[in-house]
Design a protein around this motif. Structure first.
Motif, PDB file in Angstrom:
ATOM      1  N   LEU A   1      16.396 -59.687  53.366  1.00 30.92           N
ATOM      2  CA  LEU A   1      16.221 -58.256  53.630  1.00 30.92           C
ATOM      3  C   LEU A   1      14.741 -57.906  53.744  1.00 30.92           C
ATOM      4  CD1 LEU A   1      18.900 -56.840  51.154  1.00 30.92           C
ATOM      5  CD2 LEU A   1      19.093 -56.963  53.637  1.00 30.92           C
ATOM      6  N   HIS A   2      13.948 -58.434  52.827  1.00 32.30           N
ATOM      7  CA  HIS A   2      12.510 -58.148  52.849  1.00 32.30           C
ATOM      8  C   HIS A   2      11.877 -58.677  54.132  1.00 32.30           C
ATOM      9  CE1 HIS A   2       8.642 -57.167  51.118  1.00 32.30           C
ATOM     10  NE2 HIS A   2       8.220 -58.416  51.275  1.00 32.30           N
ATOM     11  N   HIS A   3      12.274 -59.873  54.549  1.00 33.44           N
ATOM     12  CA  HIS A   3      11.748 -60.471  55.778  1.00 33.44           C
ATOM     13  C   HIS A   3      12.081 -59.615  56.991  1.00 33.44           C
ATOM     14  CE1 HIS A   3      10.494 -63.587  58.575  1.00 33.44           C
ATOM     15  NE2 HIS A   3      11.648 -63.486  59.207  1.00 33.44           N
ATOM     16  N   GLN A   4      13.243 -58.932  56.939  1.00 31.60           N
ATOM     17  CA  GLN A   4      13.655 -58.085  58.057  1.00 31.60           C
ATOM     18  C   GLN A   4      13.166 -56.642  57.901  1.00 31.60           C
ATOM     19  OE1 GLN A   4      18.044 -60.049  58.434  1.00 31.60           O
ATOM     20  NE2 GLN A   4      17.548 -58.555  60.011  1.00 31.60           N
ATOM     21  N   ASN A   5      12.273 -56.427  56.939  1.00 32.49           N
ATOM     22  CA  ASN A   5      11.706 -55.089  56.685  1.00 32.49           C
ATOM     23  C   ASN A   5      12.778 -54.068  56.326  1.00 32.49           C
ATOM     24  OD1 ASN A   5       8.933 -55.798  57.193  1.00 32.49           O
ATOM     25  ND2 ASN A   5       9.421 -55.836  59.385  1.00 32.49           N
ATOM     26  N   ILE A   6      13.822 -54.535  55.631  1.00 30.97           N
ATOM     27  CA  ILE A   6      14.861 -53.649  55.112  1.00 30.97           C
ATOM     28  C   ILE A   6      14.541 -53.399  53.645  1.00 30.97           C
ATOM     29  CG2 ILE A   6      17.324 -53.405  54.632  1.00 30.97           C
ATOM     30  CD1 ILE A   6      17.835 -55.192  57.087  1.00 30.97           C
ATOM     31  N   LEU A   7      14.423 -52.159  53.272  1.00 31.42           N
ATOM     32  CA  LEU A   7      13.894 -51.764  51.973  1.00 31.42           C
ATOM     33  C   LEU A   7      14.704 -52.324  50.802  1.00 31.42           C
ATOM     34  CD1 LEU A   7      11.797 -49.979  50.463  1.00 31.42           C
ATOM     35  CD2 LEU A   7      13.480 -48.119  50.581  1.00 31.42           C
ATOM     36  N   ILE A   8      13.987 -52.937  49.859  1.00 31.81           N
ATOM     37  CA  ILE A   8      14.523 -53.303  48.552  1.00 31.81           C
ATOM     38  C   ILE A   8      13.510 -52.873  47.508  1.00 31.81           C
ATOM     39  CG2 ILE A   8      15.940 -55.228  49.384  1.00 31.81           C
ATOM     40  CD1 ILE A   8      13.752 -57.132  48.404  1.00 31.81           C
TER      41      ILE A   8
ATOM     42  N   GLU B   1      19.185 -66.139  28.321  1.00 34.36           N
ATOM     43  CA  GLU B   1      20.153 -65.209  28.899  1.00 34.36           C
ATOM     44  C   GLU B   1      19.345 -64.240  29.762  1.00 34.36           C
ATOM     45  OE1 GLU B   1      23.838 -63.243  29.547  1.00 34.36           O
ATOM     46  OE2 GLU B   1      23.645 -64.893  28.118  1.00 34.36           O
ATOM     47  N   SER B   2      19.396 -64.444  31.077  1.00 38.59           N
ATOM     48  CA  SER B   2      18.484 -63.724  31.962  1.00 38.59           C
ATOM     49  C   SER B   2      19.166 -63.014  33.129  1.00 38.59           C
ATOM     50  CB  SER B   2      17.445 -64.698  32.541  1.00 38.59           C
ATOM     51  OG  SER B   2      18.094 -65.812  33.135  1.00 38.59           O
ATOM     52  N   ARG B   3      20.450 -63.288  33.362  1.00 41.02           N
ATOM     53  CA  ARG B   3      21.139 -62.682  34.504  1.00 41.02           C
ATOM     54  C   ARG B   3      22.044 -61.543  34.042  1.00 41.02           C
ATOM     55  NH1 ARG B   3      20.827 -66.689  38.756  1.00 41.02           N
ATOM     56  NH2 ARG B   3      18.895 -67.806  38.286  1.00 41.02           N
ATOM     57  N   THR B   4      21.490 -60.664  33.212  1.00 42.61           N
ATOM     58  CA  THR B   4      22.260 -59.538  32.694  1.00 42.61           C
ATOM     59  C   THR B   4      22.581 -58.527  33.784  1.00 42.61           C
ATOM     60  OG1 THR B   4      20.170 -58.505  32.082  1.00 42.61           O
ATOM     61  CG2 THR B   4      21.311 -59.752  30.371  1.00 42.61           C
ATOM     62  N   SER B   5      21.665 -58.356  34.694  1.00 45.60           N
ATOM     63  CA  SER B   5      21.866 -57.478  35.855  1.00 45.60           C
ATOM     64  C   SER B   5      20.830 -57.868  36.893  1.00 45.60           C
ATOM     65  CB  SER B   5      21.732 -55.994  35.483  1.00 45.60           C
ATOM     66  OG  SER B   5      20.405 -55.704  35.065  1.00 45.60           O
ATOM     67  N   SER B   6      20.938 -57.293  38.054  1.00 46.96           N
ATOM     68  CA  SER B   6      20.019 -57.657  39.127  1.00 46.96           C
ATOM     69  C   SER B   6      18.613 -57.128  38.848  1.00 46.96           C
ATOM     70  CB  SER B   6      20.519 -57.087  40.456  1.00 46.96           C
ATOM     71  OG  SER B   6      19.589 -57.369  41.488  1.00 46.96           O
ATOM     72  N   PRO B   7      17.581 -57.946  39.073  1.00 46.57           N
ATOM     73  CA  PRO B   7      16.202 -57.470  38.944  1.00 46.57           C
ATOM     74  C   PRO B   7      15.698 -56.802  40.221  1.00 46.57           C
ATOM     75  CG  PRO B   7      16.180 -59.808  39.382  1.00 46.57           C
ATOM     76  CD  PRO B   7      17.630 -59.404  39.349  1.00 46.57           C
ATOM     77  N   VAL B   8      16.594 -56.671  41.198  1.00 48.54           N
ATOM     78  CA  VAL B   8      16.264 -56.031  42.475  1.00 48.54           C
ATOM     79  C   VAL B   8      17.358 -55.017  42.795  1.00 48.54           C
ATOM     80  CG1 VAL B   8      15.948 -56.386  44.963  1.00 48.54           C
ATOM     81  CG2 VAL B   8      15.045 -58.070  43.342  1.00 48.54           C
ATOM     82  N   LYS B   9      16.954 -53.904  43.350  1.00 53.01           N
ATOM     83  CA  LYS B   9      17.914 -52.883  43.788  1.00 53.01           C
ATOM     84  C   LYS B   9      17.821 -52.718  45.298  1.00 53.01           C
ATOM     85  CE  LYS B   9      19.319 -48.087  42.893  1.00 53.01           C
ATOM     86  NZ  LYS B   9      19.045 -46.879  42.069  1.00 53.01           N
TER      87      LYS B   9
ATOM     88  N   PRO C   1       8.670 -55.570  45.447  1.00 50.84           N
ATOM     89  CA  PRO C   1      10.102 -55.625  45.167  1.00 50.84           C
ATOM     90  C   PRO C   1      10.523 -56.869  44.393  1.00 50.84           C
ATOM     91  CG  PRO C   1       9.691 -56.144  47.479  1.00 50.84           C
ATOM     92  CD  PRO C   1       8.386 -55.672  46.897  1.00 50.84           C
ATOM     93  N   PHE C   2       9.677 -57.910  44.375  1.00 53.41           N
ATOM     94  CA  PHE C   2      10.023 -59.164  43.692  1.00 53.41           C
ATOM     95  C   PHE C   2       9.356 -59.289  42.318  1.00 53.41           C
ATOM     96  CE2 PHE C   2      10.477 -60.063  48.257  1.00 53.41           C
ATOM     97  CZ  PHE C   2      11.797 -60.477  48.277  1.00 53.41           C
ATOM     98  N   LYS C   3       8.737 -58.216  41.872  1.00 52.26           N
ATOM     99  CA  LYS C   3       8.009 -58.257  40.602  1.00 52.26           C
ATOM    100  C   LYS C   3       8.901 -58.697  39.444  1.00 52.26           C
ATOM    101  CE  LYS C   3       5.928 -54.980  37.324  1.00 52.26           C
ATOM    102  NZ  LYS C   3       5.336 -53.643  37.158  1.00 52.26           N
ATOM    103  N   MET C   4      10.057 -58.076  39.283  1.00 48.51           N
ATOM    104  CA  MET C   4      10.938 -58.382  38.159  1.00 48.51           C
ATOM    105  C   MET C   4      11.688 -59.698  38.388  1.00 48.51           C
ATOM    106  SD  MET C   4      10.147 -55.826  36.307  1.00 48.51           S
ATOM    107  CE  MET C   4      11.293 -55.405  35.001  1.00 48.51           C
ATOM    108  N   LEU C   5      12.033 -59.980  39.628  1.00 48.77           N
ATOM    109  CA  LEU C   5      12.727 -61.230  39.943  1.00 48.77           C
ATOM    110  C   LEU C   5      11.825 -62.427  39.645  1.00 48.77           C
ATOM    111  CD1 LEU C   5      14.946 -61.923  43.043  1.00 48.77           C
ATOM    112  CD2 LEU C   5      13.271 -63.599  42.309  1.00 48.77           C
ATOM    113  N   ASN C   6      10.554 -62.331  40.027  1.00 46.35           N
ATOM    114  CA  ASN C   6       9.628 -63.430  39.774  1.00 46.35           C
ATOM    115  C   ASN C   6       9.433 -63.655  38.273  1.00 46.35           C
ATOM    116  OD1 ASN C   6       9.227 -63.897  42.515  1.00 46.35           O
ATOM    117  ND2 ASN C   6       7.447 -62.567  42.638  1.00 46.35           N
ATOM    118  N   PHE C   7       9.379 -62.563  37.529  1.00 44.44           N
ATOM    119  CA  PHE C   7       9.276 -62.668  36.071  1.00 44.44           C
ATOM    120  C   PHE C   7      10.510 -63.380  35.504  1.00 44.44           C
ATOM    121  CE2 PHE C   7      10.661 -60.746  32.029  1.00 44.44           C
ATOM    122  CZ  PHE C   7       9.625 -61.156  31.207  1.00 44.44           C
ATOM    123  N   GLN C   8      11.681 -62.977  35.967  1.00 42.72           N
ATOM    124  CA  GLN C   8      12.932 -63.606  35.536  1.00 42.72           C
ATOM    125  C   GLN C   8      12.899 -65.112  35.797  1.00 42.72           C
ATOM    126  OE1 GLN C   8      16.396 -63.297  38.204  1.00 42.72           O
ATOM    127  NE2 GLN C   8      17.490 -62.266  36.534  1.00 42.72           N
ATOM    128  N   HIS C   9      12.497 -65.478  37.000  1.00 41.83           N
ATOM    129  CA  HIS C   9      12.492 -66.894  37.385  1.00 41.83           C
ATOM    130  C   HIS C   9      11.467 -67.689  36.582  1.00 41.83           C
ATOM    131  CE1 HIS C   9      12.677 -69.994  40.913  1.00 41.83           C
ATOM    132  NE2 HIS C   9      13.410 -70.351  39.887  1.00 41.83           N
TER     133      HIS C   9
END
Length: 516
Positions: A257-264, A460-468, A368-376
């Motif tokens: 989505l980000h690559h296609q410039n679709i907002l996340i 335990e890290s996949r409690t919910s999505s880190p991206v909306k 948009p990947f700030k929280m996802l990168n932290f999770q990973h």
């Protein structure tokens, strides 16, 4: 004539129709012979007093026969209906498909993973060999994460849609009717695969399509309108409505989505550990007993504590359960929990996590990947600490709180194995510190909880999505792409099987409005 009344029943008699009739008659101050039948509407366990009892709301049939309800739905044939592409075959995707059929639309489900039968082989490789198939694992495949993640159906999302509609659909496809009445309904990982298979067969019989090993790599968009999707095979599929129900672990979808410039957007989530106790410790604490009455199910708990203005809470508690390896990539450790229908394993586990806000993580809130990168990063740190092959870092509870390495670890249910580790090497300091303070506080709330017989397993890290994935509140469409419906946990609009299923129904109804 019928009346509703609440009764209290001792364990062991809560399924005895004669006892229930007698108690209902007494509550209504009438002769038992006048009660021709009773139907249990709601049932819960009350363990607040010294004696544990069942509380039940029952419908009493007075001089009137009770006709059992049928939950079977006769679906129309939609083979030639307008297509709706549904990306993802988790609860959101499957229930979106069922609603599409009811609405006369043809669902075309695209699932990157395998069907439940073939998926078992990949799960066996994860547990026995530590090998992760990034397309088929505990998160990806038919039924989504829910299929092999317990089947807990408890939800607070009662205002989002019809919870009973979802529960009845499960019953129609093979779930026990008890899920309609229990306060904390639960199907069980051992039963879910057959139920999911039956749902797929319903979709196919009604003219829908179900395609496995179909990974979406691009959305087809023209002048701000969805036109379909492109698959990894190069094939293009067209439709004027696409429901994106890919789950909270499909990181490549966010990148697409980000690559296609679709907002996340980046989104807060929670992270911590999974804690496992011997089930008997939880039973003794919750049922005030030495040995649990066999007429009572293994007990659960729900704990929360505010530590330094941040919530620390138990999450996805699995009585009689197993800790499962839920990584979706080869270089990470992710743990979750599940229980079979009888919840008859000797351990009880629960995610125990700390709420993470945007300001807790370095970087721009516009990333948009700030929280996802932290999770990973945390998941990779756990993998490194475990030493490979999905071995997870672990620490006894009191050792964790007191800041010492455990000399050994208790026998536990995590099959790939655990390695004694100081979890401060894995968890960010501010999460580690809050967990250290919360666990003794939990022990004051629940006798026996704070013990070195318990093990903490990270992470335990996949409690919910880190991206909306944003969407319009009214139309449920993405603000930039009409006809695109972000849906379920992966888009940030659900948190569990029921809420994801309800969101799938709502997105299908929203798609109907634009396709009329």
């Amino acid at each position: 004539m019928t009346k509703e009344v609440e009764i209290v029943c001792p364990p062991g008699q809560h399924e005895d129709e004669a006892v229930i009739k007698r108690l209902a008659a007494a509550a209504l101050n009438m002769q038992p012979q006048k009660v021709s039948a009773v139907k249990i509407l709601k049932r819960s366990i009350d363990a607040r007093g010294r004696k544990v009892v069942y509380r039940m709301m029952v419908q009493v049939f007075i001089n009137e026969d009770y006709v059992p309800q049928s939950y079977t739905v006769k679906y129309p044939n939609v083979q030639f209906g307008r297509p709706v592409i549904i990306v993802g075959a988790g609860p959101a995707g499957i229930f979106a498909a069922l609603q599409c059929i009811e609405s006369g639309l043809k669902p075309v489900i695209l699932e990157r993973g395998k069907d439940v039968k073939q998926r078992r082989r990949d799960l066996a490789n994860i547990n026995k060999q530590g090998l992760v198939n990034p397309e088929s694992n505990y998160c990806f495949g038919e039924g989504g994460a829910g299929t092999y993640s317990d089947g807990k159906l408890y939800t607070r999302s009662t205002k989002r849609g019809d919870v009973n509609q979802v529960l009845k659909a499960f019953v129609a496809h093979g779930a026990d009717e008890d899920i309609l009445i229990d306060a904390r309904p639960h199907i069980g990982t051992n039963k879910l695969p057959q139920i999911i298979t039956a749902m797929r067969e319903t979709i196919l019989d009604a003219g829908g399509e179900f395609i496995f090993d179909a990974k979406v790599t691009a959305l087809l968009v023209e002048f701000g309108k969805i036109k379909g999707v492109k698959l990894a095979s190069g094939e293009k599929m067209t439709a004027d409505a696409v429901i994106l129900a890919t789950g909270h672990s499909a990181r490549d979808v966010f990148e697409m989505l980000h690559h296609q410039n679709i907002l996340i957007e980046a989104k807060p989530f929670a992270l911590g550990v999974r804690i496992e106790h011997p089930q008997e410790i939880i039973d003794q604490a919750q049922y005030h007993c030495e040995i649990r009455d066999p007429a009572l199910p293994p007990s659960y708990y729900n704990l929360v504590e505010q530590v330094e203005d941040r919530g620390v809470f138990s999450f996805c508690m699995c009585p009689g359960g197993i800790i499962a390896p839920c990584a979706t990539e080869a270089d990470e450790i992710v743990v979750n929990g599940w229980s079979p229908s009888k919840r008859n394993n000797p351990f009880a586990n629960s995610g125990t996590v700390v709420q993470i806000n945007m300001e807790d993580v370095a970087g721009s809130d516009h990333d948009p990947f700030k929280m996802l990168n932290f999770q990973h990063e945390v998941e990779r740190a756990a993998f490194k600490a475990g030493g490979g092959n999905l071995v997870a870092p672990g620490q006894r509870m009191a050792d964790f709180v007191q800041g010492r390495l455990s000399n050994d670890l208790p026998v536990n249910s995590y099959l790939p194995g655990t390695k004694s580790t100081e979890l401060k090497e894995v968890l960010p300091g501010w999460i580690h510190k809050r967990l250290q303070k919360a666990l003794p506080a939990f022990g004051k709330k629940m006798k026996g909880y704070y013990t070195n017989e318990a093990i903490l397993v990270g992470v335990e890290s996949r409690t919910s999505s880190p991206v909306k994935i944003p969407r319009d509140k009214e139309t449920l469409q993405h603000p930039q792409v009409s006809g695109l419906f972000p849906c379920g946990e992966g888009a940030g609009y659900a948190g569990g099987i029921i809420s994801a299923a309800i969101d799938g129904v709502n997105c299908a109804l929203a798609a109907l409005k634009i396709l009329k």
